[in-house]
Motif scaffolding. Sequence first.
Motif, mmCIF file in Angstrom:
data_model
loop_
_atom_site.group_PDB
_atom_site.id
_atom_site.type_symbol
_atom_site.label_atom_id
_atom_site.label_comp_id
_atom_site.label_asym_id
_atom_site.label_seq_id
_atom_site.Cartn_x
_atom_site.Cartn_y
_atom_site.Cartn_z
ATOM 1 N N LYS A 93 1.177 -1.172 -0.364
ATOM 2 C CA LYS A 93 -0.024 -0.119 0.097
ATOM 3 C C LYS A 93 1.031 1.107 -0.133
ATOM 4 O O LYS A 93 2.181 1.218 0.734
ATOM 5 C CB LYS A 93 -0.592 0.146 1.102
ATOM 6 C CG LYS A 93 -2.289 -1.000 0.904
ATOM 7 C CD LYS A 93 -2.992 -1.150 2.451
ATOM 8 C CE LYS A 93 -3.531 -2.201 2.595
ATOM 9 N NZ LYS A 93 -5.007 -1.938 2.682
ATOM 10 N N GLU A 94 0.148 2.107 -0.417
ATOM 11 C CA GLU A 94 1.029 3.254 -0.088
ATOM 12 C C GLU A 94 1.690 3.902 0.781
ATOM 13 O O GLU A 94 0.499 4.157 1.787
ATOM 14 C CB GLU A 94 -0.019 4.067 -0.812
ATOM 15 C CG GLU A 94 0.073 4.117 -2.680
ATOM 16 C CD GLU A 94 1.241 4.271 -4.111
ATOM 17 O OE1 GLU A 94 2.752 5.157 -3.393
ATOM 18 O OE2 GLU A 94 1.857 3.632 -4.291
ATOM 19 N N LEU A 95 2.654 4.672 0.841
ATOM 20 C CA LEU A 95 2.842 4.999 2.204
ATOM 21 C C LEU A 95 3.123 6.335 1.906
ATOM 22 O O LEU A 95 2.980 7.966 1.638
ATOM 23 C CB LEU A 95 3.958 4.106 3.317
ATOM 24 C CG LEU A 95 4.147 2.632 2.864
ATOM 25 C CD1 LEU A 95 5.419 2.178 3.316
ATOM 26 C CD2 LEU A 95 3.074 2.693 4.339
ATOM 27 N N GLY A 96 3.560 6.951 3.333
ATOM 28 C CA GLY A 96 3.917 8.383 3.460
ATOM 29 C C GLY A 96 4.827 8.523 3.000
ATOM 30 O O GLY A 96 5.559 7.732 2.838
ATOM 31 N N SER A 97 5.006 9.741 2.339
ATOM 32 C CA SER A 97 6.475 10.731 1.447
ATOM 33 C C SER A 97 7.549 9.894 3.150
ATOM 34 O O SER A 97 9.064 9.964 2.066
ATOM 35 C CB SER A 97 6.682 11.556 1.378
ATOM 36 O OG SER A 97 6.482 12.570 2.571
ATOM 37 N N ASP A 98 7.847 10.011 4.420
ATOM 38 C CA ASP A 98 8.891 9.713 4.811
ATOM 39 C C ASP A 98 9.186 8.649 5.741
ATOM 40 O O ASP A 98 9.559 8.162 6.275
ATOM 41 C CB ASP A 98 8.579 11.280 6.293
ATOM 42 C CG ASP A 98 7.307 10.496 7.090
ATOM 43 O OD1 ASP A 98 6.177 9.970 6.380
ATOM 44 O OD2 ASP A 98 7.307 10.684 8.130
ATOM 45 N N ALA A 99 8.319 7.452 4.825
ATOM 46 C CA ALA A 99 8.283 6.429 5.078
ATOM 47 C C ALA A 99 9.401 5.373 4.950
ATOM 48 O O ALA A 99 10.134 4.518 4.793
ATOM 49 C CB ALA A 99 6.794 5.576 4.667
#
Length: 106
Positions: A93-99
Amino acid sequence: MSGVEPHEAGLASALLNTTQQVGGALGLAILSTISIDAFKSKLASFVSASHGTVSRQAANIATTHGYTTAFQVGAFIAFAGLLISAIVIRAPKELGSDANPVHAAI
């Protein structure tokens, strides 16, 4: 190699390459054995039907039968691999940009 820690990337890559090499060699050995077994079985049926003599045409038919059997088994294995891949492999799944640790460290 996603999900592998950066300090273990070399080990994971070596394991992947070794598995591919062994899998290819083992697959070829298995399919060759199946081909030879199918050839011998078909040739034995021709020998018993002709009371001990086998024509060149019968030997060619037995050879073709062996190859065909091995290709059918190989196609079945490839199809089973396709089904297993379609069922087991899931896109993350898409994660946040800081992940993403690579981009977060920059």
